[in-house]
Design a protein around this motif. Structure first.
Motif, PDB file in Angstrom:
ATOM      1  N   HIS A   1     -63.293  37.691  35.281  1.00  0.00           N
ATOM      2  CA  HIS A   1     -63.456  37.540  33.841  1.00  0.00           C
ATOM      3  C   HIS A   1     -64.844  38.011  33.408  1.00  0.00           C
ATOM      4  O   HIS A   1     -65.716  38.239  34.235  1.00  0.00           O
TER       5      HIS A   1
ATOM      6  N   THR B   1     -67.031  34.383  23.245  1.00  0.00           N
ATOM      7  CA  THR B   1     -66.471  33.033  23.241  1.00  0.00           C
ATOM      8  C   THR B   1     -66.850  32.293  21.962  1.00  0.00           C
ATOM      9  O   THR B   1     -66.014  31.628  21.331  1.00  0.00           O
TER      10      THR B   1
ATOM     11  N   LEU C   1     -60.062  29.556  19.371  1.00  0.00           N
ATOM     12  CA  LEU C   1     -60.274  28.582  20.435  1.00  0.00           C
ATOM     13  C   LEU C   1     -60.797  27.302  19.813  1.00  0.00           C
ATOM     14  O   LEU C   1     -61.620  27.342  18.890  1.00  0.00           O
TER      15      LEU C   1
ATOM     16  N   VAL D   1     -56.126  27.092  23.134  1.00  0.00           N
ATOM     17  CA  VAL D   1     -55.931  28.412  22.544  1.00  0.00           C
ATOM     18  C   VAL D   1     -54.959  28.301  21.373  1.00  0.00           C
ATOM     19  O   VAL D   1     -53.861  27.771  21.511  1.00  0.00           O
TER      20      VAL D   1
ATOM     21  N   TRP E   1     -54.988  37.810  19.461  1.00  0.00           N
ATOM     22  CA  TRP E   1     -54.784  37.772  20.916  1.00  0.00           C
ATOM     23  C   TRP E   1     -53.941  38.953  21.370  1.00  0.00           C
ATOM     24  O   TRP E   1     -54.231  39.581  22.394  1.00  0.00           O
TER      25      TRP E   1
ATOM     26  N   VAL F   1     -53.717  39.997  25.175  1.00  0.00           N
ATOM     27  CA  VAL F   1     -53.464  38.679  25.762  1.00  0.00           C
ATOM     28  C   VAL F   1     -52.034  38.236  25.465  1.00  0.00           C
ATOM     29  O   VAL F   1     -51.584  38.285  24.318  1.00  0.00           O
TER      30      VAL F   1
ATOM     31  N   ALA G   1     -57.174  28.604  29.309  1.00  0.00           N
ATOM     32  CA  ALA G   1     -58.551  29.019  29.018  1.00  0.00           C
ATOM     33  C   ALA G   1     -59.493  27.960  29.574  1.00  0.00           C
ATOM     34  O   ALA G   1     -59.506  26.824  29.096  1.00  0.00           O
ATOM     35  N   ARG G   2     -60.261  28.332  30.564  1.00  0.00           N
ATOM     36  CA  ARG G   2     -61.155  27.374  31.200  1.00  0.00           C
ATOM     37  C   ARG G   2     -62.606  27.678  30.815  1.00  0.00           C
ATOM     38  O   ARG G   2     -63.055  28.813  30.929  1.00  0.00           O
TER      39      ARG G   2
ATOM     40  N   ILE H   1     -65.482  32.261  28.898  1.00  0.00           N
ATOM     41  CA  ILE H   1     -64.087  31.926  29.202  1.00  0.00           C
ATOM     42  C   ILE H   1     -63.678  32.430  30.574  1.00  0.00           C
ATOM     43  O   ILE H   1     -63.889  33.601  30.913  1.00  0.00           O
ATOM     44  N   SER H   2     -63.070  31.550  31.354  1.00  0.00           N
ATOM     45  CA  SER H   2     -62.441  31.960  32.607  1.00  0.00           C
ATOM     46  C   SER H   2     -60.976  31.522  32.562  1.00  0.00           C
ATOM     47  O   SER H   2     -60.448  31.213  31.494  1.00  0.00           O
TER      48      SER H   2
ATOM     49  N   LEU I   1     -56.752  33.335  30.573  1.00  0.00           N
ATOM     50  CA  LEU I   1     -57.178  34.034  29.364  1.00  0.00           C
ATOM     51  C   LEU I   1     -58.327  34.986  29.666  1.00  0.00           C
ATOM     52  O   LEU I   1     -58.311  36.154  29.245  1.00  0.00           O
ATOM     53  N   GLY I   2     -59.327  34.503  30.381  1.00  0.00           N
ATOM     54  CA  GLY I   2     -60.448  35.360  30.745  1.00  0.00           C
ATOM     55  C   GLY I   2     -60.025  36.542  31.586  1.00  0.00           C
ATOM     56  O   GLY I   2     -60.521  37.662  31.414  1.00  0.00           O
TER      57      GLY I   2
END
Length: 235
Positions: free
Chosen positions: A116, A126, A135, A144, A150, A155, A167-168, A180-181, A184-185
């Motif tokens: 990412h 972000t 977000l 999300v 997106w 995405v 989305a982490r 974002i990881s 999603l990232g």
């Protein structure tokens, strides 16, 4: 009743050497490298690199694969990459790393963290997602919100929640702010590479932001990339 405990001591031993940590940082771009390449990155001889890699493998941080006559090494998983990035956010940087960062030039504004985006531009992106309501920060994570943006960013949102967050939040180790990881990232970086919005540099984790990439981020989410990555990169 006996309960097993995590073997932090094994991880501690694996991380307790600057040469090994430099190898891990090299592998954070998500690609695989040979013993010779990692030896060069760490500033050690190939035999010494082999011993270091064996310790990293024993700790479950690195895996190796033989392809033809060469053996390639990579991080064991995305979870390992995420953990290393979080540790980097609280770890001091030595003078050698700072010298490498100055020499790298465009590496700092935009780079990859395993699968990412990372760096100042990723943090700005972000923040822009949050400003637009795409977000929502909730309970230490990101929710999300479905929107046309997106789709334009390549995405594909999941039809239903999965076991892992889509989305982490990931603490950027240079910016000390979130990027974002997670899936999603991963999709954002993959699409940007496929669309030619960014290009990988031949070495390190640096990414080059192209003219089409600048235009795409500005048109889709209104992100002024020049405020983060001032100099235009070749398109």
């Amino acid at each position: 009743m006996f309960m097993s405990t995590p073997r932090f001591d094994i991880l501690g031993q694996a991380l307790a050497d600057a040469s090994r940590t430099r190898m891990l940082c090299e592998l954070l771009d998500g690609r695989s490298y040979t013993n010779k390449e990692l030896a060069s990155a760490a500033g050690v001889t190939p035999p010494t690199a082999t011993a270091h890699l064996q310790m990293l493998q024993s700790a479950g941080l690195v895996v190796s694969e033989k392809r033809g006559r060469c053996v390639f090494h990579r991080l064991a998983s995305a979870e390992v990459a995420h953990t290393l990035e979080q540790l980097a956010a609280i770890a001091p940087s030595d003078h050698l790393h700072r010298a490498q960062q100055r020499k790298a030039g465009q590496l700092a504004p935009l780079r990859s963290c395993y699968d990412h985006f990372a760096g100042p531009l990723a943090v700005a992106m972000t923040g822009r997602f949050v400003e637009l309501g795409l977000l929502v920060e909730r309970n230490g994570g990101f929710e999300v919100i479905p929107a046309a943006e997106w789709d334009r960013l390549g995405v594909v949102l999941p039809g239903r929640p999965g076991r892992q967050p889509f989305a982490r939040p990931c603490m950027d180790w240079t910016e000390r702010r979130l990027h974002i990881s997670g899936p999603l990232g991963r999709q954002l970086l993959s699409h940007a590479l496929d669309a030619g919005w960014v290009k990988r540099q031949s070495v390190k984790r640096g990414l080059l932001l192209t003219t089409p990439g600048r235009a795409a981020f500005e048109q889709i989410i209104g992100l002024d990339t020049r405020s983060v990555v001032p100099e235009l990169s070749p398109s």
